[in-house]
Motif scaffolding. Structure first.
Motif, PDB file in Angstrom:
ATOM      1  N   ASN A 225      32.858  -1.530 -10.451  1.00  0.00           N
ATOM      2  CA  ASN A 225      33.022  -0.261  -9.759  1.00  0.00           C
ATOM      3  C   ASN A 225      34.515   0.038  -9.579  1.00  0.00           C
ATOM      4  OD1 ASN A 225      33.179   1.769  -7.751  1.00  0.00           O
ATOM      5  ND2 ASN A 225      31.264   1.093  -6.838  1.00  0.00           N
ATOM      6  N   PRO A 226      34.957   1.252  -9.917  1.00  0.00           N
ATOM      7  CA  PRO A 226      36.371   1.593  -9.711  1.00  0.00           C
ATOM      8  C   PRO A 226      36.837   1.384  -8.265  1.00  0.00           C
ATOM      9  CG  PRO A 226      35.289   3.271 -11.038  1.00  0.00           C
ATOM     10  CD  PRO A 226      34.211   2.334 -10.559  1.00  0.00           C
TER      11      PRO A 226
ATOM     12  N   ILE B  32      35.478 -11.791  -2.463  1.00  0.00           N
ATOM     13  CA  ILE B  32      34.930 -10.519  -2.925  1.00  0.00           C
ATOM     14  C   ILE B  32      33.973 -10.798  -4.076  1.00  0.00           C
ATOM     15  CG2 ILE B  32      35.433  -8.257  -3.936  1.00  0.00           C
ATOM     16  CD1 ILE B  32      38.229  -8.415  -2.682  1.00  0.00           C
ATOM     17  N   GLY B  33      32.806 -10.181  -4.013  1.00  0.00           N
ATOM     18  CA  GLY B  33      31.831 -10.264  -5.088  1.00  0.00           C
ATOM     19  C   GLY B  33      31.528  -8.870  -5.596  1.00  0.00           C
ATOM     20  N   ALA B  34      31.470  -8.720  -6.917  1.00  0.00           N
ATOM     21  CA  ALA B  34      31.233  -7.393  -7.494  1.00  0.00           C
ATOM     22  C   ALA B  34      30.330  -7.492  -8.713  1.00  0.00           C
ATOM     23  CB  ALA B  34      32.561  -6.745  -7.881  1.00  0.00           C
ATOM     24  N   SER B  35      29.460  -6.507  -8.828  1.00  0.00           N
ATOM     25  CA  SER B  35      28.540  -6.472  -9.964  1.00  0.00           C
ATOM     26  C   SER B  35      29.104  -5.598 -11.082  1.00  0.00           C
ATOM     27  CB  SER B  35      27.185  -5.917  -9.517  1.00  0.00           C
ATOM     28  OG  SER B  35      27.322  -4.586  -9.052  1.00  0.00           O
ATOM     29  N   ILE B  36      28.502  -5.792 -12.232  1.00  0.00           N
ATOM     30  CA  ILE B  36      28.832  -4.987 -13.411  1.00  0.00           C
ATOM     31  C   ILE B  36      27.749  -3.933 -13.571  1.00  0.00           C
ATOM     32  CG2 ILE B  36      28.967  -5.045 -15.944  1.00  0.00           C
ATOM     33  CD1 ILE B  36      31.416  -6.236 -14.584  1.00  0.00           C
ATOM     34  N   ARG B  37      28.164  -2.704 -13.816  1.00  0.00           N
ATOM     35  CA  ARG B  37      27.217  -1.626 -14.117  1.00  0.00           C
ATOM     36  C   ARG B  37      27.735  -0.903 -15.342  1.00  0.00           C
ATOM     37  NH1 ARG B  37      25.838   3.982 -12.040  1.00  0.00           N
ATOM     38  NH2 ARG B  37      23.602   4.085 -12.423  1.00  0.00           N
TER      39      ARG B  37
ATOM     40  N   GLU C  14      40.483  -0.065  -6.514  1.00  0.00           N
ATOM     41  CA  GLU C  14      41.181   0.694  -5.470  1.00  0.00           C
ATOM     42  C   GLU C  14      41.338  -0.168  -4.219  1.00  0.00           C
ATOM     43  OE1 GLU C  14      38.862   4.262  -4.957  1.00  0.00           O
ATOM     44  OE2 GLU C  14      39.036   4.754  -7.091  1.00  0.00           O
ATOM     45  N   PHE C  15      40.270  -0.871  -3.842  1.00  0.00           N
ATOM     46  CA  PHE C  15      40.312  -1.730  -2.665  1.00  0.00           C
ATOM     47  C   PHE C  15      41.358  -2.831  -2.840  1.00  0.00           C
ATOM     48  CE2 PHE C  15      39.138  -5.469  -0.266  1.00  0.00           C
ATOM     49  CZ  PHE C  15      38.904  -4.941   0.995  1.00  0.00           C
ATOM     50  N   ILE C  16      41.345  -3.481  -3.987  1.00  0.00           N
ATOM     51  CA  ILE C  16      42.289  -4.576  -4.232  1.00  0.00           C
ATOM     52  C   ILE C  16      43.720  -4.058  -4.223  1.00  0.00           C
ATOM     53  CG2 ILE C  16      43.093  -6.226  -5.973  1.00  0.00           C
ATOM     54  CD1 ILE C  16      40.076  -6.602  -6.679  1.00  0.00           C
ATOM     55  N   GLN C  17      43.950  -2.933  -4.853  1.00  0.00           N
ATOM     56  CA  GLN C  17      45.309  -2.375  -4.872  1.00  0.00           C
ATOM     57  C   GLN C  17      45.779  -2.041  -3.453  1.00  0.00           C
ATOM     58  OE1 GLN C  17      45.803   1.057  -7.372  1.00  0.00           O
ATOM     59  NE2 GLN C  17      47.988   1.165  -7.014  1.00  0.00           N
TER      60      GLN C  17
END
Length: 173
Positions: free
Chosen positions: A62-63, A52-57, A67-70
């Motif tokens: 992103n919340p 999983i890759g996620a950006s910071i804003r 939610e996805f991980i939980q």
């Protein structure tokens, strides 16, 4: 051949660009790779590895990431997994490792998921690509962190050798 799923959460496209590079590299190494936006992820049971890759804003992931991980933590824990975070703060050498990056540390404090592999990458600063609100907030943040504030700045801080090394680690895991 391993089946690898790379999920991304991107705002301005740099996380997607990094995802594409990882996917290309992993395919060249003989893997089967599927890319998915975090909003439309296929069933994960058939994959050997999940990244999983996620950006910071505005200083946060992103919340929807949490939610996805939980929701999917059980399967994420059962698989070889990786997580990478993309931010402008990672442009600084003292903040470009999972151990020193404040956003990675915040991520780890907000979830009990412990991926097999962790990495952080510098993002892309393109003021002209932002709406007026984002441009002003990011300029202010860059001013606070002693980064470029010229509104025509367009600088890619992603270390592509580091991306390729992370891809090799995913392949070998």
């Amino acid at each position: 051949m391993k089946k690898i799923l790379i999920i991304f959460s991107s705002v301005h496209g740099q996380t997607r660009k990094i995802t594409n590079q990882l996917a290309q590299q992993l395919k060249e190494l003989g893997n089967s790779v599927v890319i998915a936006d975090i909003k439309a992820v296929p069933a994960m049971e058939s994959f050997d590895k999940i990244v999983i890759g996620a950006s910071i804003r505005h200083g946060k992931h992103n919340p929807a990431l949490y939610e996805f991980i939980q929701k999917h933590q059980k399967i994420l824990t059962q698989k070889v997994s990786g997580f990478f975070s993309v931010s402008l703060v990672a442009r600084k050498p003292e903040k470009n490792t999972p151990e020193t990056n404040p956003y990675m540390q915040a991520f780890l404090s907000k979830t009990t998921w412990r991926p097999t592999l962790l990495q952080v990458f510098g993002g892309n600063l393109n003021y002209q690509g932002y709406n007026a609100f984002d441009r002003n907030i990011i300029r202010f943040i860059m001013w606070l962190t002693k980064g470029p504030t010229d509104p025509v700045t367009n600088v890619e801080y992603t270390d592509w050798q580091k991306v390729n090394y992370f891809g090799l680690l995913i392949h070998q895991a």
